[in-house]
Scaffold this motif. Sequence first.
Motif, PDB file in Angstrom:
ATOM      1  N   ARG A  24       8.956  -3.233   7.043  1.00  8.48           N
ATOM      2  CA  ARG A  24       7.519  -2.146   7.494  1.00  8.48           C
ATOM      3  C   ARG A  24       6.982  -2.763   8.697  1.00  8.48           C
ATOM      4  O   ARG A  24       5.624  -3.409   8.904  1.00  8.48           O
ATOM      5  CB  ARG A  24       6.740  -2.133   6.355  1.00  8.48           C
ATOM      6  N   ASP A 235      -4.687  -4.025   0.959  1.00  6.31           N
ATOM      7  CA  ASP A 235      -4.673  -2.381   1.000  1.00  6.31           C
ATOM      8  C   ASP A 235      -5.691  -2.131   0.040  1.00  6.31           C
ATOM      9  O   ASP A 235      -5.063  -1.580  -0.572  1.00  6.31           O
ATOM     10  CB  ASP A 235      -3.677  -1.535   1.705  1.00  6.31           C
ATOM     11  N   HIS A 406      -3.976  -6.148  -7.427  1.00  4.13           N
ATOM     12  CA  HIS A 406      -3.599  -7.041  -7.229  1.00  4.13           C
ATOM     13  C   HIS A 406      -4.998  -8.073  -7.550  1.00  4.13           C
ATOM     14  O   HIS A 406      -4.555  -9.345  -6.770  1.00  4.13           O
ATOM     15  CB  HIS A 406      -3.774  -7.447  -5.563  1.00  4.13           C
ATOM     16  N   ASN A 473       1.465 -11.921  -4.415  1.00  7.42           N
ATOM     17  CA  ASN A 473       1.802 -10.987  -4.097  1.00  7.42           C
ATOM     18  C   ASN A 473       2.570 -10.485  -2.472  1.00  7.42           C
ATOM     19  O   ASN A 473       1.559 -11.156  -1.934  1.00  7.42           O
ATOM     20  CB  ASN A 473       0.959  -9.289  -4.131  1.00  7.42           C
ATOM     21  N   GLU A 474       3.476 -10.441  -1.960  1.00  4.39           N
ATOM     22  CA  GLU A 474       4.035  -9.814  -1.109  1.00  4.39           C
ATOM     23  C   GLU A 474       3.587 -11.285   0.112  1.00  4.39           C
ATOM     24  O   GLU A 474       3.118 -10.854   1.084  1.00  4.39           O
ATOM     25  CB  GLU A 474       4.113  -8.876  -0.450  1.00  4.39           C
ATOM     26  N   TYR A 542       7.732   3.854   4.454  1.00  2.00           N
ATOM     27  CA  TYR A 542       7.968   3.184   5.664  1.00  2.00           C
ATOM     28  C   TYR A 542       8.762   2.636   6.836  1.00  2.00           C
ATOM     29  O   TYR A 542       9.204   2.401   7.858  1.00  2.00           O
ATOM     30  CB  TYR A 542       7.123   1.761   5.567  1.00  2.00           C
ATOM     31  N   GLU A 574       6.786  -2.477  -6.495  1.00  2.00           N
ATOM     32  CA  GLU A 574       5.958  -1.202  -5.868  1.00  2.00           C
ATOM     33  C   GLU A 574       6.675  -0.323  -5.338  1.00  2.00           C
ATOM     34  O   GLU A 574       8.033  -0.854  -5.089  1.00  2.00           O
ATOM     35  CB  GLU A 574       4.752  -1.918  -4.876  1.00  2.00           C
ATOM     36  N   ASN A 637      -6.257   5.252  -0.167  1.00  2.22           N
ATOM     37  CA  ASN A 637      -3.931   5.529  -0.482  1.00  2.22           C
ATOM     38  C   ASN A 637      -4.019   6.175  -1.463  1.00  2.22           C
ATOM     39  O   ASN A 637      -4.504   6.356  -1.815  1.00  2.22           O
ATOM     40  CB  ASN A 637      -3.873   3.871  -0.889  1.00  2.22           C
ATOM     41  N   LYS A 639      -1.462   7.117  -2.687  1.00  2.07           N
ATOM     42  CA  LYS A 639       0.301   6.951  -2.881  1.00  2.07           C
ATOM     43  C   LYS A 639       0.437   7.234  -4.771  1.00  2.07           C
ATOM     44  O   LYS A 639       1.275   7.197  -5.901  1.00  2.07           O
ATOM     45  CB  LYS A 639       0.729   5.361  -3.147  1.00  2.07           C
TER      46      LYS A 639
HETATM   47  C1  BDP Z   1       2.373  -2.581  -1.118  1.00  4.67           C
HETATM   48  C2  BDP Z   1       0.951  -4.167  -1.244  1.00  4.67           C
HETATM   49  C3  BDP Z   1       0.026  -2.854  -1.708  1.00  4.67           C
HETATM   50  C4  BDP Z   1       0.048  -1.606  -1.239  1.00  4.67           C
HETATM   51  C5  BDP Z   1       1.427  -0.482  -0.946  1.00  4.67           C
HETATM   52  C6  BDP Z   1       1.128   0.004   0.465  1.00  4.67           C
HETATM   53  O1  BDP Z   1       1.184  -5.139  -2.342  1.00  4.67           O
HETATM   54  O2  BDP Z   1      -0.886  -3.916  -2.193  1.00  4.67           O
HETATM   55  O3  BDP Z   1      -1.016  -0.384  -1.147  1.00  4.67           O
HETATM   56  O4  BDP Z   1       1.774  -1.576   0.238  1.00  4.67           O
HETATM   57  O5  BDP Z   1       1.054  -0.039   1.417  1.00  4.67           O
HETATM   58  O6  BDP Z   1       2.652  -3.963  -0.148  1.00  4.67           O
HETATM   59  O7  BDP Z   1       0.933   1.733  -0.018  1.00  4.67           O
END
Ligand code: BDP
Length: 662
Positions: A24, A235, A406, A473-474, A542, A574, A637, A639
């Motif tokens: 991404r 984020d 998170h 996380n990541e 992404y 996710e 965001n 999503k």
């Molecule tokens: C992931 C993250 C999350 C972000 C999500 C996004 O873990 O916190 O909000 O992507 O881009 O990488 O929506």
Amino acid sequence: MALSTLPFGLPERGSGNPDVLTRRDFLCRTATAGLASLAVPGVSPLAGGEAVAQGGNGSPADPTSVAAPHRGLLYPQQNQIRNVFDLSGIWEFQMDPDEAGEAQQWYATLPSPRPIAVPCSWNDLFEDARDYLGLAWYRKEIVVPSSWRGQRIFLRIGSANYSAKAWINGAVVAQHLGGHLPFIADISGQIAWDGRNVLAITVENKQLPERVPPGPPSEGGVAGASGGFPRTTYDFFPYAGLHRAAVLYSVPAAAHIDDLTVITSIDGSDGVVNVKVTTNGEYQGAGRARLGGIEADLAFHAGSADITMRVPSARLWGPEDPHLYPLTVSLTDAGRTRDTYTLSIGIRTIAVHGDQLLLNGRPIKLKGFGKHEDSPVSGRGHNLPMWIRDYELLRWIGANSYRTSHYPYGEEAMQLADQLGVLVINEIPAVGLNFDVPEQLTGQRLAQCRQQLRELIARDKNHPSTIMWNVANEPMGGSGSGRGSVVPRAVPVGMEFFRQMYADAHRLDGTRPVTLVGVQGGVRDWHAIFDVVCVNCYYGWYSQPGQLELGTQALAREVDELHRAFGKPVIVTEFGADTIPGAHSTPPEMWTEEYQVEFLRGFLDVSAERTFIAGMHVWNFADFRTSQGTMRATGMNFKGVFTRDRRPKMAAHFLRSRWGGK
Ligand code: BDP
């Protein structure tokens, strides 16, 4: 057959597949260059739940004078012995950008206060506070009931994001780092019994590189997750303030129950419940434990007692029947109850066997979401009505689980998960970690991660709903999230870091799997350490934008490779697509409700064909606030499958039919 209660050990290093899939590109979250010399002004790295410091006259607490560590983080309880005084309500508030307040004794009086609600984030309340992350003061006058006199009295702050310091009547009583876990201070000696007491708390949420989550580089480098403002490495909006209730609570001055640890297992149709009780000192006396209708004596040695109780034909805890048994533990003296505490416990096991995740010995597949604590006006502040609504919507949609992405969520949310049979992956705030940074920074972050994990497990170890700990996380091995940007020397650094985290987690709790949430195309080697492979995938968003079929093919490749490499259960923690409510198109186009539905459908189809996939968590349950930026229209965001005010998008109806919601 008795299911083992300690199923987890340290595995050998596995073989990470070095193939670079897609990455991404926009997620360049770096925190590098020239940070080694950064100090944390005015903040001593005191441990969390143990962060009890005694000072005087408002002078900064001296870490060398830290009082005897008090390790238990039991949720304060009102009962026939103990008292709780909830300090939620209207407090005085003042921002202190020059950090002059301490020298000017603001812990006694604030020069120009305005009212604020506690708990709440300050950001969405005042015009001049939205992006303010510096120091701010909270002040409240309190009268402690005289009936509490002679008892031991604690101040407990549920969550102060990020750095906090507390004064009672001008004396420093606590300091704490880390924004989402409670800390306590014994304030028995500071209380004025004949009148009002002044409680003052400072909170600040600077985004500093040595914190967890880490802040972005102070200059240069890449800004926030979406290149936006406020600058963060993650984020979601960096809300600040007293996010959960502050309370006073009393326990007996002499021996009292400091902590309880409950471990359950299953033997045939019986539940086996081991209870460890620890007291504040060297208590040697007697006690009593009652579990449902079963009673037993406790004999304390050097302050602690252990007992194993057997529940014939136990009702096992799980999403279908979240049965809780009341466990009451008491300290007794000549037949009199000296202290008592009641916990609701669930009898269940959680284990990994090969590539399966087993709840009560049976494979379980998680259906649910990554969430946030985020709501209009309150920000990250405790919002119980929203939690009740969210659990209702989880039931409506047919979900059985979520991840506390998170950061650790409020204690009441965990209690509700126990009651309602919702499975929780419980996460520390280790988001935005990058291992291509100076060694000193990694060391500081490791100390923070270890502290936060210790506090989280201390707080949540007895919740049957918590089925797994997640330590990051990541995490990244370079300037971006993909393997293309990994700096080779960062991989062993992360390896050492995560081995430590994994060992800590299992030392503190041998009963739950421990995981790390990686990202598509990210460093694979780190997964080898953990019990379950969790991965976030945005193929079709992404990467492969607008190309759903290519996206699902890439997803299938990724999960199959992870399964081949590690032979463990895989959870897609996710996957999601930003969706403007009310935007429609056919054929589906990005940002429309149709695209979100088809995106989720493709991912769920891939999962349905694979028994090693132990869970699918849609990102996100609801739209949430984040930093402003070119990637995030209106600082949101999008999503969510629900809007921020919890209206369903088309995807919510799709998931409901797919998951058999009620
Ligand atoms: C992931 C993250 C999350 C972000 C999500 C996004 O873990 O916190 O909000 O992507 O881009 O990488 O929506």
